[in-house]
Design an enzyme around this catalytic site. Structure first.
Site, PDB file in Angstrom:
ATOM      1  N   GLU A  59       0.805  -1.275  -0.033  1.00 39.07           N
ATOM      2  CA  GLU A  59      -0.018   0.042  -0.073  1.00 39.07           C
ATOM      3  C   GLU A  59       0.854   1.415  -0.004  1.00 39.07           C
ATOM      4  O   GLU A  59       2.013   1.310   0.603  1.00 39.07           O
ATOM      5  CB  GLU A  59      -0.872  -0.094   1.264  1.00 39.07           C
ATOM      6  N   LYS A  61       0.420   5.423   0.783  1.00 40.48           N
ATOM      7  CA  LYS A  61      -0.492   6.503   1.277  1.00 40.48           C
ATOM      8  C   LYS A  61       0.504   7.700   1.953  1.00 40.48           C
ATOM      9  O   LYS A  61       1.739   7.471   2.434  1.00 40.48           O
ATOM     10  CB  LYS A  61      -1.257   6.027   2.464  1.00 40.48           C
ATOM     11  N   LYS A 124      -8.353   1.685  -2.605  1.00 39.33           N
ATOM     12  CA  LYS A 124      -8.274   1.899  -1.139  1.00 39.33           C
ATOM     13  C   LYS A 124      -8.967   3.369  -0.876  1.00 39.33           C
ATOM     14  O   LYS A 124      -8.440   4.349  -0.795  1.00 39.33           O
ATOM     15  CB  LYS A 124      -7.231   1.641  -0.488  1.00 39.33           C
ATOM     16  N   GLU A 173     -13.870  -5.923   3.512  1.00 41.51           N
ATOM     17  CA  GLU A 173     -13.202  -5.912   4.650  1.00 41.51           C
ATOM     18  C   GLU A 173     -13.928  -5.815   6.030  1.00 41.51           C
ATOM     19  O   GLU A 173     -15.247  -5.080   5.961  1.00 41.51           O
ATOM     20  CB  GLU A 173     -12.310  -4.376   4.795  1.00 41.51           C
ATOM     21  N   ASN A 194      -9.552  -6.837   9.010  1.00 40.99           N
ATOM     22  CA  ASN A 194      -8.570  -5.664   9.325  1.00 40.99           C
ATOM     23  C   ASN A 194      -8.234  -5.940  11.037  1.00 40.99           C
ATOM     24  O   ASN A 194      -9.243  -5.800  11.605  1.00 40.99           O
ATOM     25  CB  ASN A 194      -9.348  -4.246   9.135  1.00 40.99           C
ATOM     26  N   GLU A 224      -5.110  -7.555   7.218  1.00 37.73           N
ATOM     27  CA  GLU A 224      -4.808  -6.170   6.949  1.00 37.73           C
ATOM     28  C   GLU A 224      -4.455  -5.443   8.065  1.00 37.73           C
ATOM     29  O   GLU A 224      -5.145  -5.577   9.229  1.00 37.73           O
ATOM     30  CB  GLU A 224      -6.090  -5.506   6.293  1.00 37.73           C
ATOM     31  N   SER A 225      -3.444  -4.692   8.293  1.00 32.69           N
ATOM     32  CA  SER A 225      -2.766  -3.640   9.064  1.00 32.69           C
ATOM     33  C   SER A 225      -2.010  -4.565  10.007  1.00 32.69           C
ATOM     34  O   SER A 225      -2.499  -5.503  10.678  1.00 32.69           O
ATOM     35  CB  SER A 225      -4.209  -2.992   9.939  1.00 32.69           C
TER      36      SER A 225
END
Length: 270
Positions: A59, A61, A124, A173, A194, A224-225
């Site tokens: 990802e 950002k 996203k 998600e 997530n 995720e995360s």
């Protein structure tokens, strides 16, 4: 749409305003027309299923509510090239403006680099309107994210149907079991869990470990995360993850980002 508490509610409220602004510049009919005449989307499912080991969705950002400023000078094309070279199975591009400093132009720039390498691009964002799906496709996105926490069940089903009718895969998600129950009503092929509670912003890898047990084995499970290194990625793989979505750790890696991405993309789980 139900009232959404905390920072997540703030983001969605702001997003609804920016969607209306976008519609003033380019109508739904305009973006739909461009989307319908775009190249066939690449398959996220295929990219994740056909790779050995754990696939990396890398990802990009510039900032986030949990981490603050990450890379205000991010060059999406340069970062996309780095992720492709590192072996990422897909690239996630944050396009939300007010809290993540992203834009749809970031996605377009990343797509130009990733598509020749057959690496799918995921939009996203906090998608609550079909306009965003057509906008994503018209900008080159191959797939989108739908967040159960911000959607009514009927709204989720409608947005999912619109996306798949356009040939786009959807990463659905969830954060907890009630959200998973809603997600599974339409049997999506790709389920993301997530580890970050989007209402409190706290992360725990145990969230994926617990929920993965409740997801059918024929689905692509994405953690995720919260993953900071290859040890965390391996832990998610042992819990059933076929793929991991990693953003913050890669954005904080500085000059080591290529090595970290490559390390994460090459992990095998016995």
């Amino acid at each position: 749409m139900n009232e959404i508490p905390g920072i997540l509610g703030e983001i969605v409220a702001k997003r609804l305003g920016t969607i209306e602004q976008a519609k003033q510049l380019h109508s739904l009919e305009e973006v739909r027309s461009v989307a319908e005449n775009s190249e066939t989307p690449l398959s996220l499912q295929e990219s994740l299923r056909t790779r050995n080991g754990i696939s990396l969705i890398a990802e990009m950002k510039r900032s986030s509510p949990s981490a603050g400023s990450l890379d205000p000078d991010l060059d999406p094309a340069q970062r996309a090239a780095l992720y492709c070279d590192a072996g990422a199975a897909a690239i996630s591009v944050l396009t939300e403006r007010d809290y993540f400093s992203g834009s749809i132009e970031d996605l377009t720039a990343a797509t130009r680099i990733a598509r020749p390498s057959s690496v799918p691009i995921l939009r996203k964002d906090f998608i609550v309107d079909e306009y965003q799906i057509h906008e994503a496709r018209s900008a080159g996105a191959d797939c989108i994210l739908l967040i159960i926490a911000i959607l009514d069940p009927s709204q989720y089903a409608d947005l999912f149907a619109i996306s798949t009718s356009m040939g786009m895969d959807v990463l659905v998600e969830v954060f907890d079991e009630p959200e998973l129950d809603i997600a599974m009503e339409i049997e999506p092929p790709i389920i993301g869990v997530n580890n970050r509670n989007l209402k409190t912003l706290k992360t725990s890898l145990s969230v994926f470990e617990q929920l993965a047990k409740k997801i059918p084995s024929d689905r692509i499970k994405v953690a995720e995360s919260g993953m900071k290194n290859s040890t965390d990625v391996r832990r998610m793989g042992r819990a059933g993850a076929k793929a991991v979505l990693v953003g913050e750790s890669l954005m904080k890696a500085g000059g080591n980002v290529g090595n970290l991405a490559r390390e994460m993309a090459e992990i095998q789980v016995s």
